[in-house]
Design a protein around this motif. Structure first.
Motif, PDB file in Angstrom:
ATOM      1  N   UNK A  37       4.369  58.107  77.437  1.00 21.94           N
ATOM      2  CA  UNK A  37       4.461  57.536  78.782  1.00 21.94           C
ATOM      3  C   UNK A  37       4.213  58.666  79.778  1.00 21.94           C
ATOM      4  N   UNK A  38       3.236  58.474  80.651  1.00 23.29           N
ATOM      5  CA  UNK A  38       2.909  59.490  81.650  1.00 23.29           C
ATOM      6  C   UNK A  38       3.564  59.104  82.969  1.00 23.29           C
ATOM      7  N   UNK A  39       4.508  59.925  83.423  1.00 24.83           N
ATOM      8  CA  UNK A  39       5.207  59.687  84.687  1.00 24.83           C
ATOM      9  C   UNK A  39       4.894  60.831  85.639  1.00 24.83           C
ATOM     10  N   UNK A  40       5.053  60.570  86.926  1.00 28.00           N
ATOM     11  CA  UNK A  40       4.788  61.604  87.923  1.00 28.00           C
ATOM     12  C   UNK A  40       5.797  61.506  89.051  1.00 28.00           C
ATOM     13  N   UNK A  41       5.962  62.609  89.774  1.00 29.55           N
ATOM     14  CA  UNK A  41       6.876  62.659  90.910  1.00 29.55           C
ATOM     15  C   UNK A  41       6.301  63.604  91.954  1.00 29.55           C
ATOM     16  N   UNK A  42       6.448  63.268  93.264  1.00 32.49           N
ATOM     17  CA  UNK A  42       5.869  64.099  94.315  1.00 32.49           C
ATOM     18  C   UNK A  42       6.740  65.272  94.748  1.00 32.49           C
ATOM     19  N   UNK A  43       7.914  65.432  94.132  1.00 36.00           N
ATOM     20  CA  UNK A  43       8.804  66.535  94.502  1.00 36.00           C
ATOM     21  C   UNK A  43       9.783  66.785  93.375  1.00 36.00           C
ATOM     22  N   UNK A  44      10.406  67.967  93.422  1.00 31.79           N
ATOM     23  CA  UNK A  44      11.394  68.286  92.411  1.00 31.79           C
ATOM     24  C   UNK A  44      12.596  67.361  92.461  1.00 31.79           C
ATOM     25  N   UNK A  45      13.049  67.005  93.689  1.00 33.00           N
ATOM     26  CA  UNK A  45      14.198  66.116  93.817  1.00 33.00           C
ATOM     27  C   UNK A  45      13.899  64.743  93.229  1.00 33.00           C
ATOM     28  N   UNK A  46      12.717  64.223  93.515  1.00 26.93           N
ATOM     29  CA  UNK A  46      12.340  62.927  92.976  1.00 26.93           C
ATOM     30  C   UNK A  46      12.218  63.006  91.451  1.00 26.93           C
ATOM     31  N   UNK A  47      11.710  64.122  90.950  1.00 26.97           N
ATOM     32  CA  UNK A  47      11.598  64.286  89.506  1.00 26.97           C
ATOM     33  C   UNK A  47      12.968  64.313  88.830  1.00 26.97           C
ATOM     34  N   UNK A  48      13.969  64.916  89.483  1.00 25.05           N
ATOM     35  CA  UNK A  48      15.312  64.914  88.912  1.00 25.05           C
ATOM     36  C   UNK A  48      15.885  63.513  88.849  1.00 25.05           C
ATOM     37  N   UNK A  49      15.571  62.674  89.859  1.00 23.36           N
ATOM     38  CA  UNK A  49      16.009  61.279  89.795  1.00 23.36           C
ATOM     39  C   UNK A  49      15.330  60.542  88.641  1.00 23.36           C
ATOM     40  N   UNK A  50      14.080  60.897  88.378  1.00 25.00           N
ATOM     41  CA  UNK A  50      13.396  60.318  87.213  1.00 25.00           C
ATOM     42  C   UNK A  50      14.104  60.715  85.927  1.00 25.00           C
ATOM     43  N   UNK A  51      14.549  61.972  85.844  1.00 24.19           N
ATOM     44  CA  UNK A  51      15.271  62.410  84.651  1.00 24.19           C
ATOM     45  C   UNK A  51      16.590  61.677  84.496  1.00 24.19           C
ATOM     46  N   UNK A  52      17.247  61.361  85.636  1.00 27.17           N
ATOM     47  CA  UNK A  52      18.480  60.559  85.569  1.00 27.17           C
ATOM     48  C   UNK A  52      18.207  59.222  84.894  1.00 27.17           C
ATOM     49  N   UNK A  53      17.088  58.604  85.259  1.00 32.35           N
ATOM     50  CA  UNK A  53      16.728  57.307  84.673  1.00 32.35           C
ATOM     51  C   UNK A  53      16.427  57.438  83.186  1.00 32.35           C
ATOM     52  N   UNK A  54      15.744  58.501  82.817  1.00 36.24           N
ATOM     53  CA  UNK A  54      15.430  58.706  81.404  1.00 36.24           C
ATOM     54  C   UNK A  54      16.698  58.893  80.581  1.00 36.24           C
ATOM     55  N   UNK A  55      17.650  59.665  81.127  1.00 39.05           N
ATOM     56  CA  UNK A  55      18.921  59.864  80.420  1.00 39.05           C
ATOM     57  C   UNK A  55      19.663  58.554  80.239  1.00 39.05           C
ATOM     58  N   UNK A  56      19.650  57.722  81.274  1.00 35.52           N
ATOM     59  CA  UNK A  56      20.357  56.445  81.209  1.00 35.52           C
ATOM     60  C   UNK A  56      19.757  55.529  80.151  1.00 35.52           C
ATOM     61  N   UNK A  57      18.456  55.654  79.903  1.00 34.71           N
ATOM     62  CA  UNK A  57      17.785  54.785  78.933  1.00 34.71           C
ATOM     63  C   UNK A  57      17.591  55.474  77.584  1.00 34.71           C
ATOM     64  N   UNK A  58      18.201  56.656  77.411  1.00 38.58           N
ATOM     65  CA  UNK A  58      18.069  57.421  76.163  1.00 38.58           C
ATOM     66  C   UNK A  58      16.611  57.703  75.822  1.00 38.58           C
TER      67      UNK A  58
END
Length: 557
Positions: A37-58
């Motif tokens: 799965x290719x994901x992208x984020x326009x900033x480091x802060x937004x990317x950290x929120x993406x990581x939060x979502x990934x952690x929540x979904x294992x």
């Protein structure tokens, strides 16, 4: 019934420049969308929120591709937070020419795997080869949740250790189930009432009872058979010299077969970390180096058979015949011996009863998990011992390095000496040797003798790893090829001459080549050769040099 397939791993691109981010996303999807799965984020802060979502979904990110110059958070700052959550993800920094120093600093700060200068066109040359290599590494160490191989046995059993070690070194994921403590053990063994432990169960439903290496290799499909009756080059031994020889021999069009008695990689393949090998600034494990080399050799067409043991060698006209332990014979025009060395056994009475039951020769990375929170003792004062100390210090509560000499610097590279000194849970005891071992079913105690203070003490010890010198694996050619007193093979100018100035038994009408043994057409390279430099890089170099000499030999016959 099998588990549902896990979600695809994630490739996360981060860049504040929308044009660059669009280009990164496009190139990643073009090459990897079928597997990731290719994901992208326009900033480091937004990317950290993406990581939060990934952690929540294992879900698991396999790779971060991050721009260094971002206004709210630099790429290095983002990676510092990201790797704390997903330490196994590979890290690539996108930099401009002026950011090179930041990238080099990031190698130490976040163990950066690579940095790419923008632009990276064409991606087929400057992007995909880098990412392919990093993702192959990630998959080699990634253990997704699935119903894979299970090994049921007793943790201190030598047979169970052998199976765990074989599977680990062959990059085969498995789960160990303690037969005495894990409730799952009774359920797994119920369907195999007559089986002997350790029991290896496969996801397809079949099982092997107390298998040896050959049985495991056959079941896993990694044993194989020779496809030709005769080869241009037959290499015996799969350490760095043998693998180096296989890569160069096969790449130059020679039909090449490599044999290894265990798992390709040799002693180097058992090293927990190699940090001074050219081209790998963050280091790599011996297992990773062996895996890469095997893949590279096979890519060029080399065949690799393991575990098979060579027990005999003879000349038959222009050919050489190698006899295997199972009675098979393999013919080749040229033989390259790269059998390496094995660690010396600890010379202490009764040591045999604790081998692979608390006492291990080499790094034995299969025991890493068992050492978590324990105290580990390592015997030896050279690089292999230092690398093992660094490795186990990441898992064990304390590591004690037992060195017979009065200084680490005498036998160990300075970078390792410095790293050991900086690691708070590593203790170095100089002038110390082991004089006794004690325990019941497993090792429980060491008797240590301090030669400087002339005192003896007993210390608790459950995990001991030894690196105390090595002996060459040449007994099978004793009396056939010239060896020195220690058993290392003599080659080229080091061959012993007779009264007439010639090499006894030498039939070729020329002088022996540099790495040629006392039998024409049989070469030796790496640690098994007398006078060789005992380093990974020199072993690879000798393997390559041997191929050049093999060409000269073939032209002379």
């Amino acid at each position: 019934m099998t588990d549902a397939s896990p979600p695809r791993p994630v490739l996360l691109a981060v860049d504040d420049d929308p044009h660059v981010l669009r280009a990164v996303r496009r190139d990643l999807r073009a090459a990897y969308a079928d597997r990731y799965r290719v994901l992208s984020a326009p900033s480091g802060r937004e990317a950290l929120r993406t990581l939060d979502s990934l952690e929540a979904r294992d879900e698991e990110p396999a790779l971060f591709l991050v721009d260094q110059r971002m206004p709210d958070m630099t790429g290095v700052d983002f990676l510092l937070e990201a790797v704390a959550r997903f330490p196994s993800a590979r890290r690539v920094l996108l930099t401009a020419y002026a950011d090179t120093e930041a990238a080099i600093t990031a190698i130490n700060q976040v163990r950066l795997d690579h940095y790419l200068l923008k632009p990276w066109d064409p991606p087929e040359e400057r992007l995909y080869p880098v990412l392919d290599d990093l993702l192959d590494d990630w998959w080699a160490s990634y253990h997704p949740p699935y119903r894979g191989i299970r090994v049921v046995g007793h943790p201190v059993s030598p047979a169970a250790h052998h199976i765990r070690d074989f599977l680990t070194r062959n990059q085969q994921p498995f789960r160990f189930v303690d037969a005495a403590r894990d409730e799952e053990a009774a359920q797994l063994t119920a369907g195999h009432p007559d089986a002997r432990l350790p029991l290896v169960l496969f996801p397809e439903g079949d099982a092997l009872s107390a298998p040896d290496s050959a049985q495991l290799a056959g079941r896993l499909g990694i044993a194989g058979t020779a496809t030709r009756p005769h080869y241009d080059v037959l290499i015996v031994g799969g350490g760095p010299a043998g693998l180096g020889g296989a890569v160069y021999s096969a790449s130059e069009g020679l039909s090449t077969l490599l044999l290894d008695r265990d798992v390709p990689g040799g002693q180097a393949g058992m090293s927990s970390r190699i940090e001074n090998y050219l081209g790998f600034p963050t280091g790599l494990s011996g297992g990773d180096l062996a895996r890469r080399a095997v893949t590279q050799a096979r890519r060029f067409g080399a065949e690799i058979l393991s575990p098979v043991e060579a027990v005999g060698l003879r000349k038959a006209g222009p050919s050489h015949i190698v006899t295997l332990a199972d009675g098979r014979e393999i013919s080749a025009e040229v033989v390259l011996l790269t059998t390496g060395v094995s660690y010396n056994r600890l010379d202490v009475p009764g040591v045999e009863r604790f081998e692979n039951a608390g006492l291990y020769y080499g790094a034995a990375t299969a025991e890493t998990t068992a050492c978590a929170g324990e105290e580990v003792h390592i015997i030896g004062g050279a690089n292999s011992a230092g690398q093992a100390a660094m490795h186990f210090s990441q898992h064990a509560a304390d590591v004690t390095l037992l060195v017979r000499g009065d200084s680490l610097e005498k036998g160990m590279s300075q970078y390792l000496v410095d790293e050991i000194a900086a690691r708070p849970n590593i203790r170095v005891r100089l002038n110390t040797r082991v004089t006794g071992l004690a325990g019941g079913d497993r090792l429980e105690e060491l008797v240590l003798r301090d030669s400087a203070e002339e005192r003896t003490e007993e210390v608790p010890a459950r995990f001991v790893f030894t690196f105390i010198g090595a002996r060459p694996r040449t007994d099978w050619v004793a009396g056939l090829l010239q060896r020195n007193r220690a058993g290392f093979l003599l080659t080229g100018p080091d061959l012993v001459r007779g009264e007439d100035g010639g090499v006894p038994g030498w039939e070729a009408g020329r002088e022996p080549f540099l790495l040629e043994t006392s039998m024409p057409g049989v070469f030796a390279a790496g640690d098994v050769r007398a006078g060789s430099v005992k380093r990974v890089a020199s072993g690879v170099g000798e393997g390559a040099m041997a191929v050049a000499l093999i060409h000269r030999y073939r032209a002379s016959v």
